[in-house]
Design a protein around this motif. Structure first.
Motif, short mmCIF file in Angstrom:
data_model
loop_
_atom_site.label_atom_id
_atom_site.label_comp_id
_atom_site.label_asym_id
_atom_site.label_seq_id
_atom_site.Cartn_x
_atom_site.Cartn_y
_atom_site.Cartn_z
N PHE A 163 1.90 6.95 -6.80
CA PHE A 163 0.91 7.95 -7.21
C PHE A 163 1.44 9.38 -7.08
N VAL A 164 2.53 9.58 -6.35
CA VAL A 164 3.09 10.93 -6.23
C VAL A 164 3.56 11.42 -7.60
N ARG A 165 4.19 10.52 -8.37
CA ARG A 165 4.72 10.91 -9.69
C ARG A 165 3.81 10.52 -10.83
N HIS A 166 3.01 9.48 -10.62
CA HIS A 166 2.15 8.98 -11.69
C HIS A 166 0.72 8.93 -11.16
N ARG A 167 0.01 10.02 -11.35
CA ARG A 167 -1.33 10.13 -10.79
C ARG A 167 -2.31 9.25 -11.56
N ARG A 198 -3.59 12.14 -0.79
CA ARG A 198 -2.20 12.53 -1.00
C ARG A 198 -1.32 11.97 0.11
N LEU A 199 -0.17 11.47 -0.28
CA LEU A 199 0.77 10.92 0.68
C LEU A 199 1.45 12.04 1.46
N VAL A 200 1.43 11.93 2.79
CA VAL A 200 2.11 12.88 3.66
C VAL A 200 3.44 12.33 4.12
N ALA A 201 3.45 11.10 4.64
CA ALA A 201 4.68 10.46 5.12
C ALA A 201 4.44 8.97 5.19
N ALA A 202 5.52 8.20 5.13
CA ALA A 202 5.39 6.75 5.18
C ALA A 202 6.67 6.13 5.70
N ASP A 203 6.54 5.02 6.42
CA ASP A 203 7.67 4.26 6.93
C ASP A 203 7.38 2.78 6.69
N PRO A 204 7.91 2.21 5.60
CA PRO A 204 7.62 0.81 5.32
C PRO A 204 8.22 -0.15 6.34
N ASP A 205 9.30 0.23 7.00
CA ASP A 205 9.91 -0.66 7.98
C ASP A 205 9.02 -0.86 9.20
N ASN A 206 8.44 0.24 9.68
CA ASN A 206 7.55 0.16 10.84
C ASN A 206 6.07 0.11 10.46
N GLU A 245 0.83 -1.20 0.00
CA GLU A 245 0.00 0.00 0.00
C GLU A 245 0.86 1.25 0.00
N ILE A 246 1.92 1.24 0.79
CA ILE A 246 2.84 2.38 0.80
C ILE A 246 3.46 2.58 -0.58
N SER A 247 3.86 1.48 -1.21
CA SER A 247 4.45 1.58 -2.55
C SER A 247 3.48 2.19 -3.55
N ALA A 248 2.20 1.83 -3.42
CA ALA A 248 1.19 2.37 -4.33
C ALA A 248 1.07 3.88 -4.15
N TYR A 249 0.96 4.35 -2.92
CA TYR A 249 0.82 5.78 -2.70
C TYR A 249 2.08 6.54 -3.12
N ARG A 250 3.24 5.93 -2.94
CA ARG A 250 4.46 6.57 -3.42
C ARG A 250 4.47 6.66 -4.95
N ALA A 269 -13.36 9.17 -4.96
CA ALA A 269 -11.97 8.84 -4.65
C ALA A 269 -11.91 7.39 -4.21
N LEU A 270 -10.81 6.73 -4.49
CA LEU A 270 -10.62 5.34 -4.09
C LEU A 270 -9.56 5.27 -3.00
N LEU A 271 -9.84 4.44 -2.00
CA LEU A 271 -8.97 4.27 -0.84
C LEU A 271 -8.43 2.85 -0.80
N ASP A 272 -7.44 2.62 0.06
CA ASP A 272 -6.91 1.28 0.35
C ASP A 272 -6.41 0.58 -0.91
#
Length: 375
Positions: free
Chosen positions: A132-136, A143-151, A125-130, A258-261
Motif C-alpha cells: 500500500f505504500v506504493r499502490h494506494r 500508514r506503515l511506520v516500520a515492520a519486521d517480518p522475521d520477528n 499483513e506486513i506485505s499488504a501494508y508494504r 478506513a479498513l484495518l487488518d
C-alpha cells in the motif's frame, strides 16, 4: 437470495450474540460504571480510538510483564522512537500497544504465538501494508511506520475514528449510515485491481470444501452441490477482497471509512467480502437484502460465486462458535455482580448465535440447491 422463494433473509427470531471482544486498536477497559460482559458495556460502541487521549502507564510487572517487555524490545529494534503508553489489546496470539513516534500517535502490533500458520498470516499483513505504500487502495488505510517480518512486528499510524461495531457479530443492528459507509468502502476495494503479483489467492476453495466435508460440517449433498457450482466458476475472474470484512475492521470518521487488518487480503471468487458482511449482520435484515442484491447484480455467475462464498463463511463461523461454546461449557460460571441486573451468560449468548448461524446456513443451503437446479 436466488429468487423470491429462496431468498436468504434474516430469521424472525432475535438472537443476542455475546460480543467477541473489543475491536482492533481499542482500549478494552469498560467505561465507568459498566461491567465487562454486561449490557452497560455496549455503550462503548460510540467511543472512538482517535478521540481517546494518550494516557495511562504500561505495566511491565507481573507474570505477563516479561512478555510485554519482549514485545516492546521487538518494536524498539525497528522503531527506536516508539514510546509505548498502554496496552490496547492482548490475546493469545497478538498484543497491540498504543504509543507515539515523535509527534504522531502510533500502534504497534506484535505476534506472541510464533507458530508457522500465525507467523505466515502476520507476514502477509506486513506485505499488504508494504504494497500500500506504493499502490494506494481506494480506501483509507493506516500508514506503515516500520515492520519486521522475521520477528513479526508491525508499527502503524493510529488513525482517528471509531469502529463500526465492537463485536464480530453485533448484538443489535448498527446504524444504517454506518453500514452504508462500511459497504461502500468494501465495494470500492472489490472494484480495485492492484498490480499483478502483489497479492495471492488466500483461499483454496476445493480444499476448504473438502476439509469441511471431512469434518462433518458439510453433508454429501452440500459437497456435490458446491463442487458443481465451483466447476461452473472455474474460469471466473477473481475479485480483490479484504478477506475479513467485519464491521470491527472498519473505522469510521468524518474523513471517510478506513479498513484495518489486511492479513487475509487477496484474490477470491467474487462476493467473498459481501458474504462475510452478510453473515455478521444477522440483526440487520434490510442490510442483508441490499447485500444480496449487490452480490447478484452481475448475473448468474456472480450469484453462484456469492453462494459458494456464503456457505464457506457460514460454515467457518459455525465451526468457530461451536468451539467457543464447548470451551465455555468447560469453564466455571462467573460469579454474580452485586447490583447488576441478571442477563444471559456468555455461553447462552454464544449458543443463541450458533443457532442463528445454523438457521442462516440452512437458508444458504436451500439457495445453493436452487441455483444448482438452474445450471
Amino acid at each position: 437470495m436466488y429468487a423470491a422463494s429462496s431468498a436468504v433473509t434474516a430469521p424472525t427470531r432475535t438472537y443476542r450474540p455475546h460480543p467477541a471482544g473489543s475491536g482492533p486498536y481499542l482500549d478494552p477497559s469498560p467505561p465507568a460504571g459498566a461491567v465487562a460482559g454486561l449490557p452497560g458495556g455496549r455503550n462503548r460502541r460510540a467511543q472512538g480510538l482517535g478521540t481517546q487521549p494518550l494516557s495511562g502507564r504500561l505495566d511491565l510487572s507481573g507474570p505477563q510483564g516479561a512478555q510485554l517487555r519482549a514485545a516492546v524490545a521487538s518494536v524498539h529494534r525497528i522503531c527506536p522512537e516508539f514510546n509505548p503508553v498502554q496496552v490496547l489489546r492482548r490475546g493469545g496470539k497478538t498484543v497491540l500497544l498504543l504509543g507515539t513516534t515523535g509527534r504522531m500517535s502510533a500502534v504497534a502490533k506484535c505476534l506472541l504465538d510464533h507458530s508457522p500458520a500465525w507467523a505466515e498470516s502476520f507476514r502477509q499483513e506486513i506485505s499488504a501494508y508494504r504494497a500500500f505504500v506504493r499502490h494506494r487502495p481506494p480506501v483509507r488505510v493506516p500508514r506503515l511506520v516500520a515492520a519486521d517480518p522475521d520477528n513479526c512486528t508491525l508499527v502503524l499510524e493510529r488513525m482517528p475514528g471509531r469502529v463500526a461495531a465492537l463485536a464480530r457479530h453485533p448484538a443489535e443492528a448498527p446504524p444504517r449510515a454506518d453500514v452504508r459507509a462500511a459497504l461502500g468502502a468494501i465495494c470500492r476495494v472489490n472494484a480495485w485491481r492492484p498490480p499483478a503479483g502483489l497479492f495471492d489467492a488466500p483461499l483454496d476453495y476445493a480444499g476448504r470444501i473438502g476439509r469441511y466435508h471431512d469434518l462433518g460440517l458439510l453433508t454429501d449433498r452440500d459437497l456435490g452441490d458446491l463442487q458443481k457450482l465451483l466447476h461452473g466458476l472455474a474460469h471466473t475472474q477473481g475479485q480483490f477482497c479484504h478477506g475479513d470484512a467485519l464491521l470491527n475492521n472498519v473505522l469510521l470518521s468524518p474523513a471517510g471509512p478506513a479498513l484495518l487488518d489486511w492479513d487475509s487480503a487477496g484474490w477470491y471468487l467474487p462476493g467473498y467480502d459481501l458474504a462475510t458482511l452478510w453473515t455478521v449482520l444477522g440483526e440487520a435484515p434490510a442490510a442483508r437484502r441490499h447485500i444480496s442484491q449487490l452480490a447478484q447484480a452481475a448475473g448468474t455467475t456472480a450469484r453462484d460465486a456469492f453462494l459458494v462464498n456464503l456457505m464457506l463463511v457460514l460454515t467457518r463461523e459455525i465451526r468457530r462458535y461451536e468451539t467457543a461454546v464447548q470451551r465455555t461449557m468447560r469453564e466455571p460460571a462467573p460469579a454474580a455482580v452485586p447490583g447488576q441486573p441478571g442477563g444471559p451468560t456468555a455461553g447462552e449468548e454464544q449458543r443463541l448465535l450458533l443457532r442463528r448461524l445454523h438457521d442462516d446456513a440452512q437458508m444458504a443451503r436451500r439457495a445453493v440447491r436452487a441455483a444448482v437446479g438452474t445450471r
